[in-house]
Design an enzyme around this catalytic site. Structure first.
Site, PDB file in Angstrom:
ATOM      1  N   SER A  27       0.791  -1.225   0.000  1.00  0.00           N
ATOM      2  CA  SER A  27       0.000   0.000   0.000  1.00  0.00           C
ATOM      3  C   SER A  27       0.826   1.278   0.000  1.00  0.00           C
ATOM      4  O   SER A  27       0.379   2.295  -0.504  1.00  0.00           O
ATOM      5  CB  SER A  27      -0.954   0.003   1.189  1.00  0.00           C
ATOM      6  OG  SER A  27      -0.223  -0.131   2.389  1.00  0.00           O
TER       7      SER A  27
ATOM      8  N   HIS B 191      -5.327  -3.297  -2.868  1.00  0.00           N
ATOM      9  CA  HIS B 191      -4.921  -2.365  -3.921  1.00  0.00           C
ATOM     10  C   HIS B 191      -4.702  -3.065  -5.267  1.00  0.00           C
ATOM     11  O   HIS B 191      -4.147  -2.474  -6.188  1.00  0.00           O
ATOM     12  CB  HIS B 191      -3.648  -1.627  -3.508  1.00  0.00           C
ATOM     13  CG  HIS B 191      -3.834  -0.778  -2.295  1.00  0.00           C
ATOM     14  ND1 HIS B 191      -4.351   0.498  -2.356  1.00  0.00           N
ATOM     15  CD2 HIS B 191      -3.607  -1.033  -0.979  1.00  0.00           C
ATOM     16  CE1 HIS B 191      -4.418   1.005  -1.128  1.00  0.00           C
ATOM     17  NE2 HIS B 191      -3.970   0.089  -0.282  1.00  0.00           N
TER      18      HIS B 191
ATOM     19  N   LYS C  25     -12.144   0.509  -2.220  1.00  0.00           N
ATOM     20  CA  LYS C  25     -11.147   1.151  -3.070  1.00  0.00           C
ATOM     21  C   LYS C  25     -11.662   1.143  -4.513  1.00  0.00           C
ATOM     22  O   LYS C  25     -12.542   1.935  -4.844  1.00  0.00           O
ATOM     23  CB  LYS C  25      -9.794   0.486  -2.865  1.00  0.00           C
ATOM     24  CG  LYS C  25      -9.318   0.636  -1.399  1.00  0.00           C
ATOM     25  CD  LYS C  25      -7.950   0.128  -1.187  1.00  0.00           C
ATOM     26  CE  LYS C  25      -7.433   0.131   0.229  1.00  0.00           C
ATOM     27  NZ  LYS C  25      -8.066   0.842   1.294  1.00  0.00           N
TER      28      LYS C  25
END
Ligand code: WAQ
Ligand code: MG
Length: 663
Positions: free
Chosen positions: A446, A474, A505
């Site tokens: 990250s 991610h 996200k």
């Protein structure tokens, strides 16, 4: 006439000739608005002429007009009192307080107290060596230009006009405690009959000690303890002697007539601890200040300071403001309400939750899936539930905090291997083979944006009999041809036993999930504490995430646009910015700066130029590895990317940071 933008500083100094020398008798200073200046001046002169120390034969009065905008406003330090019987006991208490602030050399401080003599100013002491730092040892350093805020109506200070040791000292201490590098102050009055003194600092507040010297003793003084570099002393002295500060009364009531809670709490040890830690963070440039947006967190945002291009969001595909997701969220809220009202094991499971779990399991090619309220809770609850005291957890040095926290809660033995270093992992896996164990890693890291060596990771897990778990927070929606994550990225059919993901996200919603083997998921439903003891996700984010999955699977252009931007930015930035060469496939670009101070400074400069990004500092990354973290979105235009790159390139160059720092 009653000009609110100008304040007058009035300073009075009274002295008298004694054996051919000018002897200081008293001094005072005030701020006020113009109409009150004459009256205040008169009060001060009267005070000068009637002082217990004797009659003055020389009174110096100075009036200065100052601009209101040059003033700093600081809150008054909270106050508490320690009652003591003797001055010996009082000094002991003072030394205890100072020791708590990291000033442990009691003997050195005692010597400084013993050598106090009546100076105009304070002794500036190095907090580590206990040597004197002030340029003029006979004068000392003066704290000046400070008073209470003037009353809005009358324009005079809200403090009493007559001599009051306590309120004057509190105002002074409230300024001194905020001077750069000052960690504490000790004060003993020079009035022979005033024995109450104090220790003051940001973490402790203003601590009055009822007896710091014996009655009749004319010796007093102030010690300002300084911790910092020699070059910055000048800054501290300038602040003390020249920056005008208005001190805001704490006793002021708020709207409903109650005083703020900090008023009642200064003696609570835990509160003192909080204050100290917060003060330490501030000094090390590690304190976070939250900034609120007044717009949706889209490509361009509104802040109190103006508009800016957003380069620090995880909304990679711009799904959070996608009209179809919004529509589904609104429909779900309309049909099922705004809250689920229960945990998953009570009444909080709607068919929406089950449908999303099925869809996620299919998307990740796994047998089953469990939803959590956040990605953090997904990692926390999973690692804690899976591992017990007898287990071992092999964890990458740069894994996300939620994995680390879950590992700690599990009480298993935690073995950290070097970041993405498969040789180190192999060695450690061999060493611990035979123990029930878990190998866990971020898929896309990250803060660094690089990608786990998944094929090697899986083969080590298989060879040594460990369960494998990856966190694709991610990765999902970002890497792999169709944005399906790290397995698609490497084009392998072999899978980690568990994959963790987030809905918050690339999927533009909120929540976390774990997908994997049916038995393990069922085990988690029964044992993962963060799952069991949290209210389940409310209907709107569940419906939005379901729609996001549909878009991801049916409309390839979202992922394609993001990946296009990533390639473009990688190409553009590599000769200009210090970005490590092993990044540029995920949407996270770390621009390595090193110093916390410089990183903050560049982030601030970027903000002023319309670019919103975050300076990432300790403890999120190691000390001295501060960076700017840029994240790209599918809706950034090529022009946005070029602008960002150019602005950063210039700001870094101004700080003497070149592209080679990233290699
Ligand atoms: N800046 C720096 N040092 C100063 C200043 C100043 N503006 N004014 C005085 N000092 C130094 C100087 O060495 C004095 O001899 C010494 O501090 C003491 O000053 O809660 O009256 O004005 O009731 O005598 C404490 C009140 C009263 C405690 C302190 O100090 C309480 C006091 P004094
Ligand atoms: Mg005095």
């Amino acid at each position: 006439m009653n000009d609110k933008t100008t304040l007058f500083s009035i300073k009075m100094r009274a002295s008298r000739m004694q054996e051919g020398r000018s002897e200081h008798i008293s001094g005072a200073e005030r701020f006020c608005r113009e109409p009150m200046a004459a009256r205040l001046a008169e009060t001060l002169i009267r005070r000068a002429l009637n002082h217990t120390k004797g009659k003055a034969d020389h009174v110096n009065l100075k009036l200065e007009a100052m601009k209101r905008e040059d003033f700093l406003t600081l809150p008054e330090l909270p106050v508490r009192t320690i009652s003591v019987e003797t001055s010996t006991e009082g000094i002991d208490k003072a030394l205890d307080l100072l020791a708590g602030l990291g000033l442990q050399n009691r003997e050195a401080i005692r010597l400084l107290i013993d050598s106090m003599h009546n100076m105009r100013g304070a002794v500036l002491v190095d907090a580590d060596t206990y040597t004197r730092l002030e340029p003029d040892h006979t004068r000392g350093v003066r704290a000046t230009y400070m008073d209470y805020e003037p009353d809005e109506e009358k324009g005079i200070p809200s403090s009493p006009a007559k001599k009051d040791h306590y309120s004057e000292a509190l105002v002074l201490a409230s300024k001194v405690a905020r001077a750069p590098g000052i960690v504490a102050e000790l004060c003993i009055s020079d009035d022979p009959d005033y024995v109450t003194g104090y220790v003051a600092s940001e973490p402790t507040g203003y601590v009055r000690i009822t007896k710091l010297k014996e009655e009749g003793d004319p010796k007093g003084g102030r010690l300002f303890f300084y911790r910092g570099s020699r070059e910055n002393i000048e800054k501290t002295i300038r602040f003390l002697e020249h920056t005008p500060c208005l001190i805001r009364h704490r006793q002021k009531t708020n709207g409903n007539g109650k005083t703020g809670i900090s008023q009642a709490m200064p003696g609570v040890p835990l509160l003192m601890r909080c204050r100290k830690i917060l003060g330490d963070l501030e000094r090390q440039r590690l304190r976070r200040h939250i900034e609120a947006l007044s717009s949706a967190p889209g490509r361009e945002i509104s802040l109190s300071s103006g508009r800016a291009l957003l380069f620090s969001s995880n909304d990679y595909l711009a799904f959070a403001s996608n009209p179809q997701l919004k529509k589904k969220a609104m429909e779900a809220a309309e049909l099922f309400g705004t809250g689920s009202g229960g945990s998953r094991l009570t009444s909080g499971t709607l068919f929406l939750h089950c449908a999303l779990e099925e869809a996620l399991a299919a998307f990740k090619h796994r047998e089953d899936c469990i939803l959590f309220a956040t990605g953090y809770q997904a990692n926390l609850g999973t690692v804690q539930a899976l591992c017990g005291k007898d287990c071992v957890i092999l964890s990458d040095a740069l894994n996300h905090a939620s994995i680390i926290d879950g590992a700690r809660l599990s009480k298993a033995e935690i073995v950290v291997y070097a970041h993405n270093d498969m040789e180190d992992l192999e060695a450690k896996a061999r060493e611990y083979e035979g123990r029930p164990g878990l190998m866990v890693s971020d898929a896309v890291f990250s803060m660094d944006g690089d990608i786990l060596n998944l094929p090697e990771f899986l083969s080590i897990g298989r060879r040594h009999g460990f369960l494998t778990m990856i966190d694709e927070a991610h990765a999902t929606g970002v890497i792999g041809k169709l944005g399906r994550g790290i397995e698609e990225y490497f084009g392998i059919s072999e899978k980690a036993d568990l994959t963790v993901g987030t809905l918050s996200k690339a999927l533009g919603s909120e929540g976390g999930f774990v997908a994997g083997n049916r038995e393990i998921i069922e085990f988690l439903r029964n044992t993962a504490r963060s799952f069991i003891f949290s209210t389940s996700l409310s209907p709107a984010p569940v419906a939005a995430a379901r729609e996001a999955l549909r878009l991801l699977e049916e409309e390839e252009e979202h992922v394609k646009r993001l990946q296009d931007n990533i390639r473009f930015f990688k190409h553009l930035s590599s000769p200009l910015l210090p970005i490590p060469p092993d990044t540029g496939t995920s949407a996270i670009f770390p621009v390595l700066v090193g110093s916390e101070e410089k990183a903050l400074h560049i982030a601030q400069g970027a903000r002023e130029r319309g670019l919103f990004l975050q300076a990432i500092r300790y403890p999120t990354v190691a000390r001295g590895e501060a960076r700017l973290r840029l994240t790209l979105r599918a809706d950034h235009t090529k022009k946005d990317l070029t602008t960002a790159c150019t602005i950063l390139h210039h700001l870094l160059r101004d700080e003497d940071i070149g592209p080679e720092a990233g290699d």
